[in-house]
Scaffold this active site. Structure first.
Site, PDB file in Angstrom:
ATOM      1  N   LYS A   1       0.888  -1.178   0.000  1.00  0.00           N
ATOM      2  CA  LYS A   1       0.000   0.000   0.000  1.00  0.00           C
ATOM      3  C   LYS A   1       0.917   1.216   0.000  1.00  0.00           C
ATOM      4  O   LYS A   1       1.441   1.617   1.029  1.00  0.00           O
ATOM      5  CB  LYS A   1      -0.874  -0.027   1.257  1.00  0.00           C
ATOM      6  CG  LYS A   1      -2.254   0.582   1.106  1.00  0.00           C
ATOM      7  CD  LYS A   1      -2.293   2.068   0.862  1.00  0.00           C
ATOM      8  CE  LYS A   1      -2.027   2.885   2.096  1.00  0.00           C
ATOM      9  NZ  LYS A   1      -1.735   4.293   1.730  1.00  0.00           N
TER      10      LYS A   1
ATOM     11  N   GLU B   1       8.713  16.534  15.589  1.00  0.00           N
ATOM     12  CA  GLU B   1       9.136  16.373  14.192  1.00  0.00           C
ATOM     13  C   GLU B   1       8.298  17.285  13.301  1.00  0.00           C
ATOM     14  O   GLU B   1       7.069  17.258  13.350  1.00  0.00           O
ATOM     15  CB  GLU B   1       8.954  14.922  13.747  1.00  0.00           C
ATOM     16  CG  GLU B   1       9.411  14.695  12.325  1.00  0.00           C
ATOM     17  CD  GLU B   1       9.144  13.280  11.811  1.00  0.00           C
ATOM     18  OE1 GLU B   1       8.009  12.798  11.909  1.00  0.00           O
ATOM     19  OE2 GLU B   1      10.101  12.663  11.298  1.00  0.00           O
TER      20      GLU B   1
ATOM     21  N   CYS C   1      13.512  11.162   6.855  1.00  0.00           N
ATOM     22  CA  CYS C   1      13.377  10.753   8.263  1.00  0.00           C
ATOM     23  C   CYS C   1      14.686  10.932   9.015  1.00  0.00           C
ATOM     24  O   CYS C   1      14.692  11.196  10.207  1.00  0.00           O
ATOM     25  CB  CYS C   1      12.934   9.309   8.332  1.00  0.00           C
ATOM     26  SG  CYS C   1      14.015   8.215   7.411  1.00  0.00           S
TER      27      CYS C   1
ATOM     28  N   GLU D   1       9.541   1.566  11.019  1.00  0.00           N
ATOM     29  CA  GLU D   1      10.530   2.623  10.781  1.00  0.00           C
ATOM     30  C   GLU D   1       9.761   3.931  10.878  1.00  0.00           C
ATOM     31  O   GLU D   1       8.997   4.265   9.972  1.00  0.00           O
ATOM     32  CB  GLU D   1      11.146   2.502   9.380  1.00  0.00           C
ATOM     33  CG  GLU D   1      11.821   1.174   9.072  1.00  0.00           C
ATOM     34  CD  GLU D   1      13.185   1.013   9.721  1.00  0.00           C
ATOM     35  OE1 GLU D   1      13.600   1.911  10.493  1.00  0.00           O
ATOM     36  OE2 GLU D   1      13.822  -0.017   9.482  1.00  0.00           O
TER      37      GLU D   1
HETATM   38  P1  NAD Z   1       2.103   8.406   7.527  1.00  0.00           P
HETATM   39  O1  NAD Z   1       2.257   7.655   8.790  1.00  0.00           O
HETATM   40  O2  NAD Z   1       1.084   9.478   7.458  1.00  0.00           O
HETATM   41  O3  NAD Z   1       1.721   7.408   6.340  1.00  0.00           O
HETATM   42  C1  NAD Z   1       2.546   6.317   5.998  1.00  0.00           C
HETATM   43  C2  NAD Z   1       1.702   5.262   5.314  1.00  0.00           C
HETATM   44  O4  NAD Z   1       0.772   4.719   6.263  1.00  0.00           O
HETATM   45  C3  NAD Z   1       0.852   5.776   4.160  1.00  0.00           C
HETATM   46  O5  NAD Z   1       0.870   4.811   3.146  1.00  0.00           O
HETATM   47  C4  NAD Z   1      -0.521   5.905   4.774  1.00  0.00           C
HETATM   48  O6  NAD Z   1      -1.573   5.811   3.858  1.00  0.00           O
HETATM   49  C5  NAD Z   1      -0.532   4.717   5.713  1.00  0.00           C
HETATM   50  N1  NAD Z   1      -1.479   4.808   6.814  1.00  0.00           N
HETATM   51  C6  NAD Z   1      -1.878   5.909   7.488  1.00  0.00           C
HETATM   52  N2  NAD Z   1      -2.753   5.572   8.476  1.00  0.00           N
HETATM   53  C7  NAD Z   1      -2.895   4.220   8.417  1.00  0.00           C
HETATM   54  C8  NAD Z   1      -3.658   3.274   9.150  1.00  0.00           C
HETATM   55  N3  NAD Z   1      -4.451   3.645  10.168  1.00  0.00           N
HETATM   56  N4  NAD Z   1      -3.564   1.972   8.824  1.00  0.00           N
HETATM   57  C9  NAD Z   1      -2.772   1.577   7.809  1.00  0.00           C
HETATM   58  N5  NAD Z   1      -2.037   2.420   7.066  1.00  0.00           N
HETATM   59  C10 NAD Z   1      -2.085   3.733   7.365  1.00  0.00           C
HETATM   60  O7  NAD Z   1       3.547   8.932   7.155  1.00  0.00           O
HETATM   61  P2  NAD Z   1       3.945   9.880   5.934  1.00  0.00           P
HETATM   62  O8  NAD Z   1       3.401  11.243   6.213  1.00  0.00           O
HETATM   63  O9  NAD Z   1       3.618   9.202   4.653  1.00  0.00           O
HETATM   64  O10 NAD Z   1       5.540   9.902   6.060  1.00  0.00           O
HETATM   65  C11 NAD Z   1       6.251  10.808   6.863  1.00  0.00           C
HETATM   66  C12 NAD Z   1       6.658  10.137   8.160  1.00  0.00           C
HETATM   67  O11 NAD Z   1       7.415   8.981   7.873  1.00  0.00           O
HETATM   68  C13 NAD Z   1       7.571  10.989   9.026  1.00  0.00           C
HETATM   69  O12 NAD Z   1       7.187  10.857  10.371  1.00  0.00           O
HETATM   70  C14 NAD Z   1       8.946  10.368   8.817  1.00  0.00           C
HETATM   71  O13 NAD Z   1       9.871  10.575   9.855  1.00  0.00           O
HETATM   72  C15 NAD Z   1       8.591   8.945   8.671  1.00  0.00           C
HETATM   73  N6  NAD Z   1       9.645   8.211   7.966  1.00  0.00           N
HETATM   74  C16 NAD Z   1      10.436   7.345   8.668  1.00  0.00           C
HETATM   75  C17 NAD Z   1      11.473   6.660   8.033  1.00  0.00           C
HETATM   76  C18 NAD Z   1      12.361   5.711   8.776  1.00  0.00           C
HETATM   77  O14 NAD Z   1      13.064   4.961   8.135  1.00  0.00           O
HETATM   78  N7  NAD Z   1      12.365   5.709  10.093  1.00  0.00           N
HETATM   79  C19 NAD Z   1      11.669   6.863   6.665  1.00  0.00           C
HETATM   80  C20 NAD Z   1      10.852   7.756   5.986  1.00  0.00           C
HETATM   81  C21 NAD Z   1       9.827   8.417   6.631  1.00  0.00           C
END
Ligand code: NAD
Length: 488
Positions: A180, A392, A290, A256
């Protein structure tokens, strides 16, 4: 310009799905419509998971390790052959400069398949000889088998790279996947479906479902009992929700999540390198990494010089269209995310920050005025408990604060709920090691940032995640370890 139709990829076929719902994919450069995305409904997610389950018993499950390795090499090669298509799709979804995506996102996205194919091919299995009372002994042999159907939930900041970082090892270990992608960046994952088909990947091994989180494809997928494990990259809050879903049926999770990473700059650093590295760590990908730096601690004797040099460099960033070779910074991912980042820009002022540079929306020419552009921003003068220093933001911004002693800066750097990464700038190698050992993070860089050997562990401490990926560490999550004890 005609817009694209972005479809789900289920059991080897592109499909509109059955939900009857679509949503827009917009380009954050000018807010233009890139495509219409067909949202997967609960029934489509069910079909995808069942197809992935069935594929475990089909030709994929019967392949030898070498055949699997060859298949993943073919996938990587095919991504590289279709490099320009991937590049164009990724940049249309994210607005990031071609210079960045052609250097990082697409080549690394392809390389993930080869790296993990090599890991799985070369990793030894453990064996222990056990003494027994009859003197004949027993032999223990460890054996890894695929975990089953892996749900991959990925974010929008490095769409292809972070998705294949999971799909690569999952497939290398013999699992099947249902992916997804983020609703903001659906294109390259869908395109990978086409590559899989071209390469002859058996049906059902790689599936893509589009949609959102709650009450949509993300939640349907993570709640599906046919999913054996869930790997997620995204916000910590989302990670908590997904972990709760995974608790039903005791499914394994790999998380992550977010970060609020500190850079520590000692007075004995090589200033040019520290400026160059901090520029990248704070502003690359418009600050949407991130591992990026949002807190910079600088030893007092060089504080003023560091602040003014970093500000000069930030002012020199060239905001512009992805295709423009001179562009060094793109827009944020969406107008919605810009609202969030701008709310922190406003909060910083309310919390008493000195705005050294930036702080607002830049004037962009023509259609780009409609895009999600934002100024690279540097603050000083905030209290250690300011929300801007604690939370963040995920934008092109950082707060710089002076420090006096090593102990003080270690405490400051660790004073956060996150623990993903840090960058330490010093020419004193004893100090570099001493400090790295005390910082509560999964990744510590010394005199560098984002330098990655893909054989090494990757992951966060504290609220930045659970588990490690990379090299053999990925095997812990993507395989089920079995011990076979043979009495001799
Ligand atoms: P997000 O958590 O909003 O979304 C990530 C994914 O989760 C999307 O595909 C979204 O549709 C899905 N999602 C959201 N709610 C869900 C639910 N209830 N059930 C299942 N899936 C769900 O994150 P984002 O805004 O896409 O990305 C930014 C965040 O990601 C930042 O916090 C960043 O630090 C983090 N990030 C972490 C790493 C790492 O390796 N630690 C790498 C990249 C980004």
């Amino acid at each position: 310009m005609s817009t694209k139709k972005i479809l789900n990829f289920i059991n080897g076929e592109f499909t509109e799905g059955t939900s009857g719902k679509t949503f827009e994919d917009r380009n954050p450069v000018d807010n233009s419509l890139v495509g219409t995305v067909y949202e997967a409904g609960e029934a489509d997610v069910d079909t995808a998971v069942k197809a992935a389950k069935a594929a475990l018993k089909g030709p994929w499950g019967k392949m030898t390790l070498q055949q699997r390795v060859d298949m993943l090499y073919k996938v990587a090669d095919r991504i590289n052959e279709r490099f320009d298509e991937f590049l164009e799709a990724e940049c249309a979804d994210t607005g990031k400069p071609y210079s960045l995506a052609s250097h990082i996102d697409i080549p690394r996205g392809a390389a993930n398949f080869k790296v993990f194919a090599d890991v799985v091919k070369n990793v030894p299995e453990e064996a222990f000889r056990l003494d027994t009372p009859d003197g004949k002994g027993a032999l223990n042999v460890g054996q890894r088998s695929p975990k089953g159907v892996i749900a991959v939930i990925s974010p929008w900041n490095l769409p292809l790279l972070l998705m294949t970082w999971k799909v690569g090892p999952a497939l290398a270990c013999g699992n099947t996947v249902v992916v997804k992608p983020s609703e903001e960046t659906p294109q390259t994952t869908a395109l990978l479906g086409d590559v899989m088909r071209e390469c002859g990947m058996p049906e059902g091994v790689f599936n893509v479902i589009h949609g959102f989180g709650p009450n949509s494809a993300g939640a349907f997928l993570t709640a599906h009992p046919g999913v054996d494990a869930i790997t997620f990259t995204g916000e910590t809050r989302t990670g908590e929700i997904i972990t709760q879903a995974a608790a039903i049926g005791l499914r394994d999770v790999s998380m992550e999540c977010g970060g609020k990473n500190a850079a520590i700059v000692f007075a004995d650093c090589d200033m040019d390198k520290a400026i160059e590295g901090t520029m990248r760590s704070a502003f690359a990908n418009c600050g949407q990494v991130c591992l990026g730096t949002e807190r910079v601690y600088v030893e007092r004797p060089i504080f003023d010089e560091f602040v003014s040099r970093l500000a000069e460099a930030a002012k020199g960033l060239k905001l512009g269209a992805p295709q423009d070779k001179a562009t060094s910074m793109g827009p944020l991912i969406s107008l919605e995310h810009r609202e969030k980042v701008l709310s922190y820009y406003k909060l910083a002022v309310e919390e008493g920050a000195t705005v050294v540079t930036g702080g607002g929306i830049p004037d962009m020419p023509g259609d780009m005025a409609e895009g999600a552009w934002i100024e690279p921003t540097i603050w000083t003068g905030l209290a250690d408990d300011a929300r801007v220093v604690k939370e963040e933001i995920f934008g092109p911004c950082c707060h710089i604060r002076p420090f006096d002693t090593e102990d003080e800066v270690i405490e400051l750097a660790n004073d956060n709920v996150y623990g993903l990464a840090t960058a330490i700038w010093t020419e004193n190698s004893s100090r570099a090691i001493r400090v790295s050992e005390q910082i509560e993070v999964g990744l510590a860089w010394v005199n560098s940032w984002f330098l990655r050997d893909l054989r090494t562990s990757f992951g966060g401490a504290k609220q930045s995640g659970m588990g490690r990926e990379g090299g053999v560490h990925s095997l812990e999550f993507y395989t089920e370890m079995k011990n076979i004890c043979i009495k001799l």
